[in-house]
Write an enzyme that holds these catalytic residues in place. Structure first.
Site, PDB file in Angstrom:
ATOM      1  N   THR A  70      17.672 -16.827  37.570  1.00  0.00           N
ATOM      2  CA  THR A  70      18.150 -16.286  36.302  1.00  0.00           C
ATOM      3  C   THR A  70      19.569 -15.766  36.444  1.00  0.00           C
ATOM      4  O   THR A  70      20.441 -16.065  35.632  1.00  0.00           O
ATOM      5  CB  THR A  70      17.201 -15.169  35.823  1.00  0.00           C
ATOM      6  OG1 THR A  70      15.933 -15.759  35.544  1.00  0.00           O
ATOM      7  CG2 THR A  70      17.728 -14.502  34.573  1.00  0.00           C
ATOM      8  N   ASN A 149      11.278 -27.791  34.707  1.00  0.00           N
ATOM      9  CA  ASN A 149      10.260 -26.939  35.304  1.00  0.00           C
ATOM     10  C   ASN A 149       8.873 -27.147  34.714  1.00  0.00           C
ATOM     11  O   ASN A 149       7.882 -26.843  35.333  1.00  0.00           O
ATOM     12  CB  ASN A 149      10.676 -25.469  35.154  1.00  0.00           C
ATOM     13  CG  ASN A 149      10.946 -25.101  33.710  1.00  0.00           C
ATOM     14  OD1 ASN A 149      11.495 -25.894  32.950  1.00  0.00           O
ATOM     15  ND2 ASN A 149      10.563 -23.911  33.324  1.00  0.00           N
ATOM     16  N   GLN A 178      14.200 -26.047  40.372  1.00  0.00           N
ATOM     17  CA  GLN A 178      12.944 -26.749  40.647  1.00  0.00           C
ATOM     18  C   GLN A 178      13.121 -27.898  41.637  1.00  0.00           C
ATOM     19  O   GLN A 178      12.179 -28.324  42.289  1.00  0.00           O
ATOM     20  CB  GLN A 178      12.351 -27.307  39.344  1.00  0.00           C
ATOM     21  CG  GLN A 178      11.762 -26.250  38.427  1.00  0.00           C
ATOM     22  CD  GLN A 178      10.546 -25.556  39.008  1.00  0.00           C
ATOM     23  OE1 GLN A 178       9.898 -26.066  39.921  1.00  0.00           O
ATOM     24  NE2 GLN A 178      10.256 -24.372  38.511  1.00  0.00           N
ATOM     25  N   SER A 198      17.065 -20.964  43.736  1.00  0.00           N
ATOM     26  CA  SER A 198      16.311 -19.725  43.810  1.00  0.00           C
ATOM     27  C   SER A 198      15.355 -19.776  44.996  1.00  0.00           C
ATOM     28  O   SER A 198      14.595 -20.727  45.152  1.00  0.00           O
ATOM     29  CB  SER A 198      15.525 -19.527  42.510  1.00  0.00           C
ATOM     30  OG  SER A 198      14.713 -18.385  42.632  1.00  0.00           O
ATOM     31  N   HIS A 200      12.611 -18.193  45.976  1.00  0.00           N
ATOM     32  CA  HIS A 200      11.150 -18.140  45.945  1.00  0.00           C
ATOM     33  C   HIS A 200      10.521 -19.445  45.442  1.00  0.00           C
ATOM     34  O   HIS A 200       9.309 -19.595  45.452  1.00  0.00           O
ATOM     35  CB  HIS A 200      10.667 -16.924  45.145  1.00  0.00           C
ATOM     36  CG  HIS A 200      10.777 -17.048  43.665  1.00  0.00           C
ATOM     37  ND1 HIS A 200       9.707 -17.360  42.872  1.00  0.00           N
ATOM     38  CD2 HIS A 200      11.831 -16.906  42.835  1.00  0.00           C
ATOM     39  CE1 HIS A 200      10.099 -17.391  41.603  1.00  0.00           C
ATOM     40  NE2 HIS A 200      11.392 -17.125  41.562  1.00  0.00           N
ATOM     41  N   THR A 236      25.621  -4.670  47.243  1.00  0.00           N
ATOM     42  CA  THR A 236      25.364  -4.798  48.675  1.00  0.00           C
ATOM     43  C   THR A 236      24.499  -6.028  48.929  1.00  0.00           C
ATOM     44  O   THR A 236      23.479  -6.222  48.273  1.00  0.00           O
ATOM     45  CB  THR A 236      24.664  -3.537  49.195  1.00  0.00           C
ATOM     46  OG1 THR A 236      25.520  -2.429  48.942  1.00  0.00           O
ATOM     47  CG2 THR A 236      24.384  -3.644  50.673  1.00  0.00           C
ATOM     48  N   CYS A 322       7.517 -18.344  32.891  1.00  0.00           N
ATOM     49  CA  CYS A 322       8.531 -17.491  32.282  1.00  0.00           C
ATOM     50  C   CYS A 322       8.358 -17.398  30.784  1.00  0.00           C
ATOM     51  O   CYS A 322       8.982 -16.591  30.132  1.00  0.00           O
ATOM     52  CB  CYS A 322       9.925 -18.006  32.593  1.00  0.00           C
ATOM     53  SG  CYS A 322      10.248 -17.998  34.337  1.00  0.00           S
TER      54      CYS A 322
END
Lengths: 379, 400
Positions: A70, A149, A178, A198, A200, A236, A322
């Protein structure tokens, strides 16, 4: 337990998890700190960047670490829009993008940008010609996802990228969330300027991601602060998350390289099995991504089917996680021209490299039983 | 289809007459050194060409290495196929498509194996037709082709060679002797080193380290810079000079406006000693005329007085922006701009003299004896070797 919801998220890889723990315990210092511990953390971060660049065949200064898909999509789209608003205010995307693209575009529309949503065919494909037709003198950005997706459509990214080289004012963004590790994509050959990944989705941890940014393309930062990540993404650095992500990316890409046919075999088995079942309609394109199969059973509420499978310890999705909380029809399927009754009852099965043939076989048996059972009740 | 070998062409070196062997041998040595972690790859040197036989090693990292090795004028990837028409055609097509910048093309076929049934003219046409049918947007141009695909049909197999990739040119590092590069950690000095290497010079670096005023990361920065430079030829030794005592003494004893000038003179004196100890015949600095106080004509006149070693100043007439462009191109810019102080930036007076005079310096230096500090700095110098990075040696390998 059979986990077939890998497009929602994947189970973190065991080795990526141990890298996370190790990095979080040993290299917890802030990479910006001057002392030696900070220096070590910075070196680890540099090594991560280097490996990510090597895996994606890009340069080290083209990797921006983010918090995930995102953020990557927001940074790419808003960053380009705000940076290039003097050149133009027109953005092109498709009707079947992820909400993090569509909603970002909608927000930009409120701020005076114009967005063209190019439509897709019944399998979700968009063509380079359709995009070309939408380009105006004001166009600054084209954003197209690589693998859809919900239904697994693989867009002709390379053709689109090549076509866009004729328009030097246009930045090309690809949502690769994806596809990463499942379907190959050559960023340079496809002339991609910005590309979102992404962690994960490929067995890394939630909360980390990558935005590839071509070194000759400029964007405006969306987070202001300490100037990390070439002043494009302050905050950070999440060193352990990044470490785990880069390790997971390597392992996943090794899987893709060593067993390119594996996911296809699973998909083919599943596809054949489902195609034989009465009253089931397949929505995924036949030549789609090897890890996503989308189908619906009109007349049976998808939530009911998801729960029925859940009782047998099998986990699948109704459309995209989502957007599955509001239980209307899938926007992606509607955009593909699927009738509303079918679009409301879509189920998505998604694999990863830890899925097995036995699981697929068992899933088919359970699905058939559940359908028979539910149909009796529904009548 | 797998790439079989990389063909390397020499540039200027080919003109070197009787000395040619000296240059090509050095190049062979440097190439071997750069690709030594790809164990199966073998280097073969002939009179006009060099070949890297890949033997199954991945071509991409080796191509990247070749882009950086001085002395390579250009190089091309080659595919080996069976002497079969279709296989040859496919190889030619792949070479064209693998080259995203490719535009027009031409096929040049040579048939040394006369047993192959189709003659070279006919092969040119057949391969060309096949490529045209199976690709889009690549026209034929026999006069000025974007890619000249060379096909050599030999006894055992056919070799298909694609687009010429530009090497960096220049002379192989090491073929023109050695210099001692004054490497501060700033933007300029690595670029100066790079340009010296381009003319075949091998580099050792000298760095002045003033702990605790400069920290470990400033030193690491210099090691990283040396390692980056080592990509362009050969390993780079770094002599790290402990400079604190001398620098503090200069700071205390010399009037403020002249402290920088004197410090530079001390650096040159020490550099000359280190060069002498290591059999190095020249010094190299990143000075650019008028850039800062120490780089005015008057400053150079006053500072240079302490040595009669030649000082190479490859950047002397360059603008800062030109230097930055090169620094970015050779990947040293981002390392150089890491925000750590080096010995040139600590103890800097607010307004150093831009026109220091020799007489004044003699006057100020005359009353103070720096020799014991210089001696200690030379004796305490630590030498580190930076080698081109190796795959297996990568840090954090177990974590990643």
């Amino acid at each position: 337990m059979i986990y077939f919801d890998n497009s929602a998220t994947t189970r973190p890889h065991h080795d990526a998890l141990s890298s996370y723990t190790e990095a979080a315990q040993t290299y917890f210092a802030n990479p910006s700190s001057l002392h030696r511990m900070g220096g070590k953390a910075e070196q680890l971060l540099t090594a991560c960047r280097k490996q990510a660049a090597q895996l994606l065949h890009v340069e080290e200064n083209e990797i921006i670490f983010t918090s995930g898909g995102t953020e990557g999509n927001n940074l790419a789209i808003k960053g380009t829009a705000f940076r290039k608003k003097r050149i133009g205010n027109h953005i092109i995307t498709t009707t079947i993008e992820h909400p993090s693209v569509l909603e970002t575009c909608a927000e930009l529309e409120k701020q005076g940008f114009q967005v063209t949503y190019v439509d897709v065919d019944k399998y979700g494909y968009v063509t380079a010609d359709k995009i070309r037709a939408a380009i105006t003198d004001n166009t600054i950005l084209v954003s197209v996802m690589h693998v859809n997706n919900e239904i697994g459509t693989i867009q002709p990214i390379q053709t689109i990228g090549k076509m866009l080289t004729e328009f030097p004012n246009v930045t090309f963004h690809v949502d690769y969330v994806q596809g990463a590790g499942k379907v190959e994509l050559d960023l340079k050959k496809s002339h991609i300027h910005l590309c979102t990944l992404s962690a994960h989705k490929f067995h890394g941890m939630k909360g980390s991601g990558i935005l590839f940014k071509d070194k000759d393309v400029f964007i405006a930062p969306q987070l202001s602060g300490g100037g990390q990540e070439q002043e494009l993404r302050s905050g950070t650095e999440n060193v352990p998350g990044i470490t785990a992500m880069v390790k997971a990316l390597r392992l996943t890409m090794e899987n893709l390289r060593d067993q390119p046919a594996r996911l296809f075999e699973l998909r083919e088995k599943l596809w054949e099995g489902i195609a034989k079942m009465e009253g089931v309609i397949l929505h995924s394109p036949p030549a789609g991504a090897p890890h996503i199969v989308n189908f619906s059973v009109p007349g049976i509420k998808p939530e009911v089917l998801v729960h029925a499978l859940g009782e047998k310890d099998i986990y699948v999705s109704t459309k995209s996680a989502c957007s599955s909380k509001n239980s209307d029809a899938s926007a992606v399927l509607l955009a593909c021209g699927v009738p509303e009754a079918q679009a409301e009852s879509a189920i998505r099965v998604s694999f990863s490299y830890d899925s097995t043939m036995e699981e697929v076989e068992y899933f088919l048996v359970v699905l058939q039983e559940a359908l028979t059972q539910l149909k009796k009740v529904m009548r | 289809m797998q790439y079989d070998h990389i063909l390397i062409r020499y540039g200027e070196m080919a003109l070197k007459g009787k000395n040619r062997k000296h240059f090509t041998r050095q190049l062979e040595h440097n190439v071997k050194d750069q690709i030594r972690s790809y164990r199966k790859a073998k280097v073969e040197r002939t009179r006009d060409r060099m070949y890297i036989h890949l033997h199954g090693e991945d071509h991409e990292p080796i191509v990247e290495a070749c882009r950086n090795i001085f002395g390579i004028h250009s190089f091309s990837l080659a595919i080996r196929t069976a002497n079969e028409e279709l296989a040859i055609k496919q190889a030619a097509l792949q070479l064209l498509l693998d080259n995203p910048a490719g535009t027009s093309f031409k096929i040049s076929c040579r048939r040394t194996n006369k047993k192959f049934p189709i003659d070279s003219q006919e092969m040119n046409q057949r391969i060309g037709a096949y490529v045209l049918q199976n690709s889009e947007g690549y026209p034929v141009d026999v006069r000025k082709p974007g890619v000249d695909i060379m096909v050599e049909i030999r006894e055992q197999a056919t070799y298909v060679t694609g687009q010429k990739i530009k090497g960096p040119g220049g002379l192989p590092a090491g073929s023109s002797g050695k210099t001692l590069l004054m490497l501060s950690g700033g933007i300029d000095s690595p670029v100066a080193g790079y340009l010296a290497m381009k003319r075949g010079v091998e580099i050792e670096a000298i760095h002045f380290h003033s702990p605790p005023y400069t920290n470990e990361r400033a030193k690491q920065k210099v090691i990283d810079l040396a390692q980056t430079l080592s990509k362009f030829g050969a390993k780079v030794k770094i002599h790290v000079v402990p400079f604190t005592d001398l620098q503090v003494k200069v700071h205390q004893e010399i009037p403020f406006g002249y402290s920088m000038t004197v410090m530079r003179r001390m650096m040159l004196k020490i550099s000359e000693r280190i060069a002498e100890q290591n059999g190095i015949l020249s010094l190299t600095s990143g000075e650019s005329l008028g850039q800062v106080a120490s780089q005015t004509m008057e400053s150079m006149h006053t500072i240079n007085e302490v040595t009669n070693y030649p000082i190479l100043r490859p950047l002397i007439t360059m603008d800062k922006s030109e230097i930055i462009d090169i620094a970015k191109q050779i990947d040293t810019y981002e390392i150089s701009t890491r925000p750590y102080d080096d010995c040139c930036t600590v103890f800097v007076p607010d307004s150093p003299k831009t026109k220091p005079r020799r007489e004044k310096v003699h006057l100020y230096e005359g009353t103070i004896d720096f020799s014991s500090e210089i001696e200690r700095a030379v004796k305490g110098t630590e030498t580190i070797t930076a080698v081109p990075e190796l795959e297996e040696k990568a840090p954090f390998a177990d974590l990643l």
